[in-house]
Design an enzyme around this catalytic site. Structure first.
Site, PDB file in Angstrom:
ATOM      1  N   GLY A  35      24.244  -5.531  21.485  1.00 33.90           N
ATOM      2  CA  GLY A  35      23.129  -4.803  22.094  1.00 33.90           C
ATOM      3  C   GLY A  35      22.524  -5.585  23.247  1.00 33.90           C
ATOM      4  O   GLY A  35      22.014  -6.685  23.042  1.00 33.90           O
ATOM      5  N   GLY A  48       0.839  -1.193   0.000  1.00 32.35           N
ATOM      6  CA  GLY A  48       0.000   0.000   0.000  1.00 32.35           C
ATOM      7  C   GLY A  48       0.873   1.242   0.000  1.00 32.35           C
ATOM      8  O   GLY A  48       1.885   1.295   0.699  1.00 32.35           O
ATOM      9  N   HIS A  71      -4.258 -15.318  49.229  1.00 35.01           N
ATOM     10  CA  HIS A  71      -3.076 -15.943  49.829  1.00 35.01           C
ATOM     11  C   HIS A  71      -3.097 -17.432  49.543  1.00 35.01           C
ATOM     12  O   HIS A  71      -4.153 -18.054  49.682  1.00 35.01           O
ATOM     13  CB  HIS A  71      -3.077 -15.705  51.342  1.00 35.01           C
ATOM     14  N   ILE A  95      15.762  -7.323  23.058  1.00 34.24           N
ATOM     15  CA  ILE A  95      15.955  -8.459  22.150  1.00 34.24           C
ATOM     16  C   ILE A  95      17.232  -9.211  22.512  1.00 34.24           C
ATOM     17  O   ILE A  95      17.255 -10.443  22.597  1.00 34.24           O
ATOM     18  CB  ILE A  95      16.001  -7.984  20.673  1.00 34.24           C
ATOM     19  N   GLU A  97      27.586  -4.487  24.653  1.00 32.51           N
ATOM     20  CA  GLU A  97      26.679  -3.337  24.804  1.00 32.51           C
ATOM     21  C   GLU A  97      27.504  -2.053  24.796  1.00 32.51           C
ATOM     22  O   GLU A  97      28.460  -1.910  25.568  1.00 32.51           O
ATOM     23  CB  GLU A  97      25.889  -3.481  26.109  1.00 32.51           C
ATOM     24  N   ALA A 157      21.254  -6.620  17.536  1.00 31.59           N
ATOM     25  CA  ALA A 157      19.973  -6.195  18.155  1.00 31.59           C
ATOM     26  C   ALA A 157      20.203  -4.838  18.810  1.00 31.59           C
ATOM     27  O   ALA A 157      20.210  -4.710  20.028  1.00 31.59           O
ATOM     28  CB  ALA A 157      19.515  -7.234  19.173  1.00 31.59           C
ATOM     29  N   GLY A 178      18.388  -2.067  18.190  1.00 34.00           N
ATOM     30  CA  GLY A 178      17.206  -1.218  18.058  1.00 34.00           C
ATOM     31  C   GLY A 178      16.567  -1.382  16.696  1.00 34.00           C
ATOM     32  O   GLY A 178      17.075  -2.097  15.823  1.00 34.00           O
TER      33      GLY A 178
HETATM   34  P1  FAD Z   1       4.705  -4.295  12.609  1.00 34.96           P
HETATM   35  O1  FAD Z   1       4.410  -5.392  13.538  1.00 34.96           O
HETATM   36  O2  FAD Z   1       6.095  -4.161  12.123  1.00 34.96           O
HETATM   37  O3  FAD Z   1       3.701  -4.479  11.393  1.00 34.96           O
HETATM   38  C1  FAD Z   1       3.722  -3.657  10.274  1.00 34.96           C
HETATM   39  C2  FAD Z   1       3.160  -4.429   9.109  1.00 34.96           C
HETATM   40  O4  FAD Z   1       2.988  -3.537   8.024  1.00 34.96           O
HETATM   41  C3  FAD Z   1       4.074  -5.526   8.606  1.00 34.96           C
HETATM   42  O5  FAD Z   1       3.328  -6.683   8.357  1.00 34.96           O
HETATM   43  C4  FAD Z   1       4.636  -4.960   7.307  1.00 34.96           C
HETATM   44  O6  FAD Z   1       4.964  -5.960   6.371  1.00 34.96           O
HETATM   45  C5  FAD Z   1       3.471  -4.131   6.836  1.00 34.96           C
HETATM   46  N1  FAD Z   1       3.810  -3.059   5.916  1.00 34.96           N
HETATM   47  C6  FAD Z   1       4.810  -2.145   6.016  1.00 34.96           C
HETATM   48  N2  FAD Z   1       4.768  -1.268   4.990  1.00 34.96           N
HETATM   49  C7  FAD Z   1       3.720  -1.647   4.221  1.00 34.96           C
HETATM   50  C8  FAD Z   1       3.163  -1.141   3.037  1.00 34.96           C
HETATM   51  N3  FAD Z   1       3.649  -0.045   2.457  1.00 34.96           N
HETATM   52  N4  FAD Z   1       2.097  -1.792   2.506  1.00 34.96           N
HETATM   53  C9  FAD Z   1       1.571  -2.887   3.093  1.00 34.96           C
HETATM   54  N5  FAD Z   1       2.055  -3.383   4.226  1.00 34.96           N
HETATM   55  C10 FAD Z   1       3.107  -2.773   4.790  1.00 34.96           C
HETATM   56  N6  FAD Z   1       6.587  -6.047  21.631  1.00 34.96           N
HETATM   57  C11 FAD Z   1       5.865  -6.344  22.729  1.00 34.96           C
HETATM   58  O7  FAD Z   1       5.006  -5.548  23.119  1.00 34.96           O
HETATM   59  N7  FAD Z   1       6.067  -7.513  23.413  1.00 34.96           N
HETATM   60  C12 FAD Z   1       6.995  -8.411  23.037  1.00 34.96           C
HETATM   61  O8  FAD Z   1       7.147  -9.444  23.673  1.00 34.96           O
HETATM   62  C13 FAD Z   1       7.782  -8.120  21.887  1.00 34.96           C
HETATM   63  N8  FAD Z   1       8.718  -8.991  21.464  1.00 34.96           N
HETATM   64  C14 FAD Z   1       9.428  -8.702  20.334  1.00 34.96           C
HETATM   65  C15 FAD Z   1      10.408  -9.612  19.946  1.00 34.96           C
HETATM   66  C16 FAD Z   1      11.151  -9.352  18.800  1.00 34.96           C
HETATM   67  C17 FAD Z   1      12.214 -10.335  18.365  1.00 34.96           C
HETATM   68  C18 FAD Z   1      10.903  -8.167  18.044  1.00 34.96           C
HETATM   69  C19 FAD Z   1      11.676  -7.885  16.788  1.00 34.96           C
HETATM   70  C20 FAD Z   1       9.946  -7.261  18.450  1.00 34.96           C
HETATM   71  C21 FAD Z   1       9.202  -7.520  19.604  1.00 34.96           C
HETATM   72  N9  FAD Z   1       8.252  -6.627  20.073  1.00 34.96           N
HETATM   73  C22 FAD Z   1       7.537  -6.906  21.198  1.00 34.96           C
HETATM   74  C23 FAD Z   1       7.966  -5.365  19.363  1.00 34.96           C
HETATM   75  C24 FAD Z   1       6.706  -5.527  18.503  1.00 34.96           C
HETATM   76  O9  FAD Z   1       6.910  -6.593  17.612  1.00 34.96           O
HETATM   77  C25 FAD Z   1       6.425  -4.246  17.757  1.00 34.96           C
HETATM   78  O10 FAD Z   1       6.319  -3.165  18.661  1.00 34.96           O
HETATM   79  C26 FAD Z   1       5.107  -4.377  16.999  1.00 34.96           C
HETATM   80  O11 FAD Z   1       5.154  -5.444  16.078  1.00 34.96           O
HETATM   81  C27 FAD Z   1       4.785  -3.078  16.247  1.00 34.96           C
HETATM   82  O12 FAD Z   1       3.563  -3.216  15.612  1.00 34.96           O
HETATM   83  P2  FAD Z   1       3.221  -2.426  14.256  1.00 34.96           P
HETATM   84  O13 FAD Z   1       1.892  -2.924  13.851  1.00 34.96           O
HETATM   85  O14 FAD Z   1       3.424  -0.989  14.488  1.00 34.96           O
HETATM   86  O15 FAD Z   1       4.327  -2.879  13.224  1.00 34.96           O
HETATM   87  P1  NAD Z   2      16.658  -1.758  22.391  1.00 34.43           P
HETATM   88  O1  NAD Z   2      16.558  -0.319  22.121  1.00 34.43           O
HETATM   89  O2  NAD Z   2      15.826  -2.369  23.476  1.00 34.43           O
HETATM   90  O3  NAD Z   2      18.162  -2.119  22.746  1.00 34.43           O
HETATM   91  C1  NAD Z   2      19.230  -1.859  21.895  1.00 34.43           C
HETATM   92  C2  NAD Z   2      20.512  -1.879  22.706  1.00 34.43           C
HETATM   93  O4  NAD Z   2      21.590  -1.857  21.806  1.00 34.43           O
HETATM   94  C3  NAD Z   2      20.647  -0.682  23.640  1.00 34.43           C
HETATM   95  O5  NAD Z   2      21.016  -1.120  24.914  1.00 34.43           O
HETATM   96  C4  NAD Z   2      21.717   0.156  22.971  1.00 34.43           C
HETATM   97  O6  NAD Z   2      22.494   0.905  23.889  1.00 34.43           O
HETATM   98  C5  NAD Z   2      22.552  -0.925  22.294  1.00 34.43           C
HETATM   99  N1  NAD Z   2      23.328  -0.466  21.150  1.00 34.43           N
HETATM  100  C6  NAD Z   2      22.969   0.443  20.210  1.00 34.43           C
HETATM  101  N2  NAD Z   2      23.948   0.578  19.294  1.00 34.43           N
HETATM  102  C7  NAD Z   2      24.933  -0.286  19.656  1.00 34.43           C
HETATM  103  C8  NAD Z   2      26.185  -0.620  19.104  1.00 34.43           C
HETATM  104  N3  NAD Z   2      26.613  -0.056  17.986  1.00 34.43           N
HETATM  105  N4  NAD Z   2      26.942  -1.542  19.730  1.00 34.43           N
HETATM  106  C9  NAD Z   2      26.493  -2.132  20.878  1.00 34.43           C
HETATM  107  N5  NAD Z   2      25.316  -1.840  21.453  1.00 34.43           N
HETATM  108  C10 NAD Z   2      24.536  -0.941  20.841  1.00 34.43           C
HETATM  109  O7  NAD Z   2      16.396  -2.469  20.991  1.00 34.43           O
HETATM  110  P2  NAD Z   2      16.200  -3.998  20.618  1.00 34.43           P
HETATM  111  O8  NAD Z   2      16.586  -4.895  21.726  1.00 34.43           O
HETATM  112  O9  NAD Z   2      16.821  -4.165  19.289  1.00 34.43           O
HETATM  113  O10 NAD Z   2      14.632  -4.070  20.449  1.00 34.43           O
HETATM  114  C11 NAD Z   2      13.957  -3.289  19.457  1.00 34.43           C
HETATM  115  C12 NAD Z   2      12.586  -2.931  19.904  1.00 34.43           C
HETATM  116  O11 NAD Z   2      11.768  -4.083  19.986  1.00 34.43           O
HETATM  117  C13 NAD Z   2      12.587  -2.279  21.254  1.00 34.43           C
HETATM  118  O12 NAD Z   2      12.035  -0.995  21.131  1.00 34.43           O
HETATM  119  C14 NAD Z   2      11.743  -3.120  22.120  1.00 34.43           C
HETATM  120  O13 NAD Z   2      10.801  -2.361  22.846  1.00 34.43           O
HETATM  121  C15 NAD Z   2      11.010  -4.058  21.178  1.00 34.43           C
HETATM  122  N6  NAD Z   2      10.984  -5.373  21.806  1.00 34.43           N
HETATM  123  C16 NAD Z   2      10.180  -5.549  22.884  1.00 34.43           C
HETATM  124  C17 NAD Z   2      10.185  -6.753  23.524  1.00 34.43           C
HETATM  125  C18 NAD Z   2       9.311  -6.932  24.724  1.00 34.43           C
HETATM  126  O14 NAD Z   2       8.429  -6.115  24.922  1.00 34.43           O
HETATM  127  N7  NAD Z   2       9.520  -7.976  25.522  1.00 34.43           N
HETATM  128  C19 NAD Z   2      10.987  -7.790  23.104  1.00 34.43           C
HETATM  129  C20 NAD Z   2      11.812  -7.560  22.017  1.00 34.43           C
HETATM  130  C21 NAD Z   2      11.787  -6.359  21.373  1.00 34.43           C
END
Ligand code: FAD
Ligand code: NAD
Length: 474
Positions: free
Chosen positions: A187, A121, A450, A191, A210, A275, A277
């Protein structure tokens, strides 16, 4: 005439709930999503369901069981013979859970009358959307309102580009088909800690590099300190202040080069997960003249109600400011669908819970003690260790504590911080308390069953006024 009332671009946890709520609001809605799995198949659910929250939790659960059966059963008097890892089955289970979850969205769309469109889209000027379907055929759609929910993508390290084999992102690291002997994680964020824990528990030697000197700076200081102790006990080799400068890749592995306070260093690993960010993903999302503004980091600029600078164009989830969390995106998506329908809706950005699903689990909501201290507001804190909880002792899960940070002027709960068993579940009570602006006394006067882990939160609230029952007040 608009073909749709609402078009949502992106079907992740921000976009698909927005589409469903719009459907529930009796609006004519389409949700366009282009997510493709590695086998080329399309799936709704975005990063969260396909490559993030859900598969990572599946692997965390399985790897924790593998770890516990080896290290924690004996104390219960449960003897097991030799324990063997069947990674193929573990991975198959992960894949099945993902499939079940993403297929579920199709059913939910049907129930809410949402048209799911798989493909790309692109927002054009004048509330038009160019939709390119799976076969590459383009079609112009129009809608009264358009919601951008394109999500985010992993940030790449220039000195260490992803190659999908030795240097992978989190998606790649969830799908390893063998346990790497030595795993490098760049990182120590959420993650890094979650996936580092998975592969450590399954037998890898894990080194986490880190860049910052501080460990988990977003968490409350006491929690970060406690957490680091447990990650080290698990065997994660966390190296702080380590700035990666490059890597030499060879057939036998990767030599990661970094600098720290001691100078130039290196470490040899077999695979590397980067990982560091995620960045907002807006590839080919915005056409010419849409009026949507993007900030210097690529986030679509929105107000507190997720309105962009263009009339009737909204943006939610990872694509906009705020924590990149699935539940934050979901609440934004639902809010926007309700606002479009003329209802009153808002997101309380002060009460967004964060959970790190490691062992012990880490969860918090609101301000840390350090943040409150910095604000100058008078405050009090109360803590309760799980060691003093009967239920935690019965579970043999006594690591960690609950901590409440409250204002001492009007007793408002400002933040709750938990590290310990089921922290991610326990935090819900604190979120609800903060959502209703509860005082510490409200929490103190709420009866807790409890023996439950939730009593630890109750006792922490009591301890804030030095009236805890089950622990000496300090
Ligand atoms: P996304 O989930 O990225 O979805 C966006 C969708 O839009 C995708 O399907 C993409 O393909 C589609 N899209 C993009 N551009 C277009 C386009 N132009 N046309 C059509 N489709 C398009 N968050 C938590 O709260 N709890 C967790 O435990 C957690 N664990 C995580 C673990 C990992 C390994 C990672 C990477 C992330 C995790 N997160 C977690 C973060 C969470 O996944 C994201 O915050 C969340 O998915 C964001 O939702 P979103 O809908 O904004 O984007
Ligand atoms: P993050 O921002 O949580 O952590 C990235 C880490 O990498 C930071 O500590 C940062 O200081 C470090 N870093 C940055 N540049 C670096 C470098 N050049 N060398 C070494 N360290 C460096 O990001 P993430 O772990 O990649 O996760 C991405 C997003 O996904 C986050 O915003 C997180 O909220 C979301 N996520 C959420 C969950 C959950 O809710 N349980 C799980 C996974 C991911």
């Amino acid at each position: 005439m608009s073909q749709y009332d609402v078009i949502v671009i992106g079907g992740g946890p921000a976009g698909y709930p927005c589409a469903i709520r719009a459907g529930q609001n009796k609006l004519k809605v389409a949700c366009i999503d282009e997510w493709q799995n590695k086998d080329g198949s399309y799936a709704f659910g975005g990063t969260c369901l396909n490559a993030g929250c859900i598969p990572s939790k599946a692997m965390l659960e399985s790897s924790e069981l593998f770890h516990r059966v080896q290290h924690e059963f004996a104390v219960h008097g449960v003897k097991v013979g030799s324990v063997e890892l069947d990674l193929a089955t573990m991975q198959k289970r992960r894949a099945q859970i993902v499939k079940q979850s993403t297929l579920g969205i199709a059913g939910l769309f049907k129930g809410a009358g949402v048209t799911g469109l798989q493909g790309h889209g692109k927002l054009l000027s004048g509330n038009r959307v160019e939709y390119t379907n799976k076969d590459g055929k383009k079609e112009e759609l129009t809608a009264k309102h358009i919601v951008l929910a394109a999500g985010s993508a992993p940030i790449e390290l220039r000195s260490l580009p992803f190659d999908g084999k030795q240097i992978v992102d989190s998606w790649g690291a969830l799908e390893f088909d063998a346990v790497p002997k030595r795993l490098g994680v760049i990182g120590a964020g959420i993650i890094g800690l979650e996936l580092g824990s998975v592969w450590r528990r399954l037998g890898a030697e894990v080194v986490v590099l880190e860049a910052l000197e501080a460990f988990l700076p977003a968490a409350d200081g006491a929690v970060s300190k406690e957490a680091l102790k447990h990650f080290k006990k698990l065997g994660l080799d966390v190296r702080l202040g380590a700035k990666v400068t490059g890597a030499d890749k060879g057939a036998s592995g990767v030599k990661l080069k970094y600098t720290d306070a001691k100078g130039e260093q290196s470490v040899e690993v077999d695979k590397v997960v980067v990982a560091i960010g995620r960045r907002p993903y807006s590839k080919d999302l915005l056409g010419e003249g849409t009026g949507v503004q993007v900030d210097e980091r690529g986030f679509v600029t929105v107000d507190h109600e997720c309105r962009t600078a263009a009339a009737n164009v909204w943006a939610v989830g990872d694509l906009v400011r705020g924590p990149m969390l699935a539940h934050k995106g979901k609440e934004e998506g639902v809010m926007v669908a309700d606002l479009i329908a003329g209802k009153i809706a808002e997101v309380n950005y002060k009460a967004i819970p964060s959970v790190i699903y490691t062992a012990p689990e880490i969860a918090w909501v609101g301000l840390t003690e350090e943040e409150v201290k910095k604000s100058g507001r008078p405050y009090k804190t109360g803590s309760f260790p799980f060691l003093a909880s009967g239920r935690a002792r019965a579970m043999e899960a006594t690591a960690g504590f609950c901590k409440v940070v409250s204002a001492s002027d009007d007793d408002e709960i400002l933040g709750v911080h938990i590290i310990g068993p089921m922290a991610g579940e326990l935090i819900a009570e604190a979120v609800l308390a903060m959502e209703y602006s509860a005082s510490t006394e409200d929490l103190q006067r709420t009866m807790h069953a409890h023996p439950t882990l939730s009593e630890a939160l109750h006792e922490a609230a009591l301890n804030a006024d030095k009236i805890a029952i089950d622990f000496p007040n300090k």
